[in-house]
Design an enzyme around this catalytic site. Structure first.
Site, PDB file in Angstrom:
ATOM      1  CB  CYS A 212     208.831  27.515  22.764  1.00  0.00           C
ATOM      2  SG  CYS A 212     209.236  29.212  23.158  1.00  0.00           S
TER       3      CYS A 212
ATOM      4  CG  HIS B 209     205.179  26.708  26.051  1.00  0.00           C
ATOM      5  ND1 HIS B 209     206.119  25.718  26.171  1.00  0.00           N
ATOM      6  CD2 HIS B 209     205.869  27.828  25.735  1.00  0.00           C
ATOM      7  CE1 HIS B 209     207.325  26.224  25.946  1.00  0.00           C
ATOM      8  NE2 HIS B 209     207.207  27.502  25.672  1.00  0.00           N
TER       9      HIS B 209
HETATM   10  N1  GLN Z   1     214.626  30.536  25.196  1.00  0.00           N
HETATM   11  C1  GLN Z   1     213.725  30.769  24.128  1.00  0.00           C
HETATM   12  C2  GLN Z   1     213.160  32.180  24.063  1.00  0.00           C
HETATM   13  O1  GLN Z   1     213.050  32.834  25.072  1.00  0.00           O
HETATM   14  C3  GLN Z   1     212.600  29.749  24.205  1.00  0.00           C
HETATM   15  C4  GLN Z   1     211.719  29.905  25.415  1.00  0.00           C
HETATM   16  C5  GLN Z   1     210.653  28.846  25.516  1.00  0.00           C
HETATM   17  O2  GLN Z   1     210.867  27.688  25.137  1.00  0.00           O
HETATM   18  N2  GLN Z   1     209.527  29.201  26.084  1.00  0.00           N
HETATM   19  O3  GLN Z   1     212.813  32.626  22.985  1.00  0.00           O
END
Ligand code: GLN
Length: 241
Positions: A93, A188
């Site tokens: 992510c 995730h």
């Molecule tokens: N901050 C990033 C987004 O919102 C990644 C979020 C995350 O790692 N879940 O796209």
């Protein structure tokens, strides 16, 4: 056999149990008698990637991403060379977004990336949240959980095709990215415990680079597959918001 894993910024990039990816790698090495040394990296000062076999980068909020960007940029060149040399890397992510050139948050803040690959990600106000199911050529069906505002478009090989969920951008049906031995993904979950084929791919690639091609001892994955099947069922039956 002996492998070294660098876990980048576990204090900052560890959303939705991303640490579990490191534990999955550790366990599947241990069960095969492969020694995996895990080093938690909190600063990239004096960091040397020459003895590193696997790099894990978890996901993080926009704020956390901003805080580690400067640290990551210090090792940009070395990281790029390592990837071209076949180092194994799993980036989740926010970590995945930082493999590209930059990530722009929904407030318009630009976080520079490591330019491992030529792409960028741009956030929108609405977030893409929920369980996700993808089909992959290499690893079969893969289940996970996503929560991101960033949308990623790239011309590389995706990790898979979205069956349920959003993936890279919610539009083109792709999820993640594969480049040499790098896997970038929005999943995730954490992704590895429920998808042991990916875990073994990372271990096998790291071993091949260091020792030459070796067959990995087969493990009993009954529990992992049962968990994956349950997650798949939930993903297919639950209504998305
Ligand atoms: N901050 C990033 C987004 O919102 C990644 C979020 C995350 O790692 N879940 O796209």
């Amino acid at each position: 056999m002996n492998l070294v894993l660098y876990n980048l910024f576990p204090d900052r990039l560890n959303l939705y149990g991303d640490r579990g990816n490191v534990v999955a790698l550790q366990k599947r090495c241990e069960w095969r008698g492969i020694q995996l040394t895990i080093v938690d990296i909190k600063s990239t000062n004096d960091m040397n990637l020459s003895s590193v076999d696997i790099i894990c980068i978890g996901g993080g909020s926009d704020r956390e991403q901003g805080l580690i960007t400067k640290e990551l940029l210090k090792i940009k060149k070395e990281f790029q060379l390592g990837v071209e040399d076949g180092i194994s890397c799993l980036a989740i992510c926010g970590g995945y977004q930082l493999l590209g050139s930059f990530y722009v948050t929904s407030e318009g803040t630009k976080h520079m990336g490591m330019e491992i690959c030529d792409f960028h990600s741009i956030a929108r106000e609405d977030r893409q949240v929920g369980n996700i199911l993808i089909d992959t050529k290499e690893f079969g069906r893969v289940v996970g959980f996503e929560n991101h505002s960033g949308r990623t478009y790239h011309p590389y090989q995706p990790l898979g095709k979205v069956i349920k969920g959003y993936g890279n951008n919610g539009e083109d049906g792709t999820e993640g990215l594969i480049y040499h031995n790098v896997i970038g993904t929005y999943l995730h979950g954490p992704i590895l415990p429920k998808n042991p084929a990916i875990t073994d791919h990372i271990i096998a690639a790291a071993i091949e680079r260091k020792y030459g091609k070796k067959e990995l001892i087969a493990l009993d994955d009954a529990l992992e597959y049962e968990t994956k099947q349950q997650a798949e069922k939930i993903c297919l039956t639950l209504q998305r918001g």
